[in-house]
Design an enzyme around this catalytic site. Structure first.
Site, PDB file in Angstrom:
ATOM      1  N   GLU A   1      39.997  46.699  51.852  1.00  0.00           N
ATOM      2  CA  GLU A   1      39.291  46.514  50.590  1.00  0.00           C
ATOM      3  C   GLU A   1      37.853  46.895  50.894  1.00  0.00           C
ATOM      4  O   GLU A   1      37.176  46.215  51.660  1.00  0.00           O
ATOM      5  CB  GLU A   1      39.421  45.064  50.137  1.00  0.00           C
ATOM      6  CG  GLU A   1      38.865  44.823  48.749  1.00  0.00           C
ATOM      7  CD  GLU A   1      38.048  43.560  48.727  1.00  0.00           C
ATOM      8  OE1 GLU A   1      36.828  43.664  48.539  1.00  0.00           O
ATOM      9  OE2 GLU A   1      38.628  42.467  48.912  1.00  0.00           O
TER      10      GLU A   1
ATOM     11  N   CYS B   1      31.878  41.704  46.634  1.00  0.00           N
ATOM     12  CA  CYS B   1      32.416  43.043  46.413  1.00  0.00           C
ATOM     13  C   CYS B   1      32.647  43.271  44.917  1.00  0.00           C
ATOM     14  O   CYS B   1      32.833  44.397  44.478  1.00  0.00           O
ATOM     15  CB  CYS B   1      33.705  43.243  47.194  1.00  0.00           C
ATOM     16  SG  CYS B   1      34.823  41.862  47.043  1.00  0.00           S
TER      17      CYS B   1
END
Lengths: 489, 489
Positions: B240, B274
């Site tokens: 990710e 994020c």
């Protein structure tokens, strides 16, 4: 120009076909991407109808198709008629998958303000990957793993357009199949076809391509992976590569059935199956040995699909020549014909020669390894590469012991008292396995093959009016869903 | 030696920890692999109990854990207590997933001799990947994406042992968490911990490692992918990576709510998420502009997690300096503190500066892009990289038009009238997105994250006695299964 060749004579057959140049690949991929925009938002039940139209068209053209493919592959009428039927059947299975609707994996979690932190309304389903799927055809299945093969059927089902790189072993068959499929689709450009090695390279590097499917050799798969590694945006690569498909014969297995079954599975289609049994462990048993020799000697070879494949087989057989020849079949007739050959050695010698001796030799060649005690097998099986299949023969499940546990980590499909060739196209099939059998944990055959071309989206507090039907509260499509943790059918 | 650092002072805190050398990595991975053999065959309901024991232990140690992590991250008590609760909650969710049993995707197709060719009995389910999962911890979640984070919880749930490479931002917290988890597991070696950059390299190259999970930067993800490409046997890489998380504000959206919501989401945890909203498209509207300026000026910065991260933020802000500064918050206190900054430009100028201007700047910085007509947005949104999330604010779903369709292809989670920070841990969550948001279509948060560590096996004509309980005819575990094409719950 690209030509088909008749494996029986080595002569060219059919029309001369131009290689697709870089501009041609770009045009075909771009047309597929444009058609894909509409296809992606076409409801699943309409996509199902289109898949059935393709299946009908393939079936309707079977007389023409098998003859065309036979000229280029020499696989014969019965096999090729059966393969067209299987290919049509794959499209029909995916129509069922679409109507069933579970493939989108719809999940709804309603908002829960009582939690810390409060949970919003979250809903999730899978959609088609946003772009074109590149498919590399296989040599050995001119229909079922080629232009209209399982990769194409599953990708179209998912909602993706497809551009296929034809295999040079059957270029005219590929063109004909592409035309039939294109004419059956609501948007013909949903299927594109390119010819030539450079076209394959251009295809996998095209920015509109979002995933690639491949059936072929380990070397070919590595080459495509390298091209993908060079892309600016990486894409998933679903490769089905080499496989030796070990078979373990337990002492309780019936001698006669094992010998004839093995010889038949090994030489079917001149051994040109990725599920071909290339390695068999048998107990030291003179009766079994005699039966195996007799069965293998009763087989016949035949022409392989391409000169390069024939040469690869001859090289592989030479490599196996460091073992003892157990038996060979009758030589086949035709320009690219080969002879089935079975080699043998003891477990210790085989183990010494690993890992090289455990590599696939594509064609009707196999190694029969003799063992003394079942308990000797574990450490050797542990050292084998991954395979598509692993098979056990025996009359007594208890006898298998450790063998089953090890094989379960080495193969994607476990078979009892059967043979690995012949892959049922059904909901439960897994056609894949640990590297190098496959590059991912996905399957290329069966209902779940569709999952390769899907990606999930979560919708958080999304307005009902904008939600896909699959996720609306009243479930208008009546599909299976998980709602607030409970699966509802 | 490795030291933790207090971001408020820049001074070292806690014990000096040795880097794990090559022999140490091998020992830890081998111990995990050995423990994994037993874990892999532990029934799902027993694995569920073990996960709950881990959750209980983490919760029981929350007072100690938040303080330890606060020393190394400066994230504060409320956030860190909440994060420990979430981390424990993730283990509890996977215990539910195991008891539910649908995660194995059991499918049974009984034999059908009436078909051509006759179909054997085929049964399919997913099992744990046969080996060790490597997990690379994140800087910004010392609990939820670290030693006992979602990757570890889902991999243990699947039946895989885990070896974690600790993040240098919180080495002592990592050691303590590892000890707590190990003490709660039936086989402590199911969780291993290594420290140091070279240890991470040795870990991902270890032959017993079968998959890797990673949360971090695009550059970090590419470096690990390169190491994986060099392996003899490739492994799946679930990364990710970066994400800008575009937000589109429609003209109908309420000015005040957007401004305060945006400023809050942007500066939460010093912008170190994020899912931080790094890019927002707003209509040309003086009132909204004024509200945004006011809201951003009301925010405060704070110390970032590491000196390197702070330097990265300062570099990113310098890059964004080619746009106009819209507003900035109050400077934060502490050695590694930074100031929230929001830049602005018009849609045309933004489009000219793509793709570079669209890259993530990790921290409390964002770009507000003004547009005239909603219809101008499509072509610009089309050029954005993939993101974890995309958000729309508006009072009228119809107003969204094309925007929704494009965003649906650009992000893994779509949010309406909310903010992307805060990821609900539930069945329906998708935390992933097109490259570079993630390296695969899988999620790293939520129930389906378990799927990353599973691979299917098909059993053909397999003896009932040797079938896993999940596939036995009488369904002794009472799990959902698809039998002869029909889903049964």
């Amino acid at each position: 120009m690209i030509y088909g060749h008749d494996p029986r004579t080595g002569e060219t057959v059919g029309a001369a076909l131009p290689e697709t140049d870089n501009a041609g690949v770009d045009m075909i991929v771009s047309a597929a991407a444009a058609a894909g925009q509409a296809w992606r938002s076409t409801p699943a039940d309409e996509r199902a109808l289109a898949l059935e139209a393709v299946a009908d068209a393939l079936s309707a053209h079977v007389d023409e198709l098998w003859q065309l493919a036979d000229e280029e592959t020499a696989l014969g009428e019965a096999r090729l008629r059966g393969e067209v039927a299987r290919t049509a059947g794959q499209f029909r299975l995916f129509a069922q998958v679409l109507r069933d609707g579970a493939y989108v994996e719809a999940i709804i979690d309603h908002a829960d303000p009582s939690l810390t932190p409060p949970r919003p309304d979250v809903r999730r389903m899978k959609h088609a990957l946003p772009g074109v799927v590149a498919v590399f055809s296989a040599s050995n299945f001119p229909f079922a793993f080629s232009v209209a093969g399982g990769d194409t059927a599953s990708a179209l089902a998912a909602g993706c357009p497809v551009v296929v790189k034809a295999h040079p072993g059957h270029p005219n068959t590929s063109e004909r199949v592409a035309k039939i499929v294109r004419n059956s689709l609501p948007y013909p450009d949903l299927l594109g076809l390119v010819q030539g090695m450079q076209a394959g390279i251009d295809l996998v590097k095209h920015p509109s391509v979002v995933a690639a499917g491949f059936t072929g050799s380990v070397a070919g798969g590595k080459a495509i992976q390298k091209l993908i590694d060079e892309r600016e945006v990486p894409i998933p690569f679903f490769g089905e590569l080499g496989s030796v498909n070990p078979v373990v014969v337990l002492p309780s297995a019936p001698v006669e059935g094992v010998a004839t079954g093995f010889a038949g599975s090994l030489t079917l289609g001149v051994g040109q199956f990725c599920t071909n049994p290339g390695l068999m462990f048998v107990p030291e048993n003179d009766e079994l040995r005699k039966a195996l020799v007799e069965a293998v000697e009763g087989t016949s070879g035949g022409p392989m699909l391409a000169e390069r494949i024939r040469d690869g087989y001859l090289g592989g057989v030479e490599r196996l020549g460091e073992l003892r020849l157990l038996a060979e079949g009758k030589p086949g007739a035709g320009s690219w014909a080969v002879t089935p050959k079975v080699f043998t050695t003891e477990l210790d010698t085989f183990a010494e020669k690993l890992p090289e001796i455990g590599e696939e030799c594509f064609g009707p060649a196999s190694i029969v390894v003799t063992y003394r005690e079942i308990s000797d097998l574990r450490s050797v099986l542990e050292r084998l590469d991954g395979s598509l299949t692993a098979t056990v023969h025996g009359a007594d499940a208890d006898e298998a012991g450790d063998v089953v546990e090890v094989l379960g980590r080495k193969a994607g499909r476990l078979i009892w008292n059967g043979w690995p060739t012949g892959v049922a196209v059904c909901w439960a099939m897994q056609h894949g396995g640990p590297w190098p059998a496959a590059t991912t944990t996905h399957t290329s055959v069966g209902a779940t093959a569709i999952d390769r071309w899907l990606a999930p989206t979560a919708y958080q507090d999304w307005p009902e009016a904008l939600l896909p039907d699959e996720l609306k509260d009243d479930n208008p499509l009546s599909i299976p869903r998980r709602v607030d943790g409970r699966l509802e059918v």
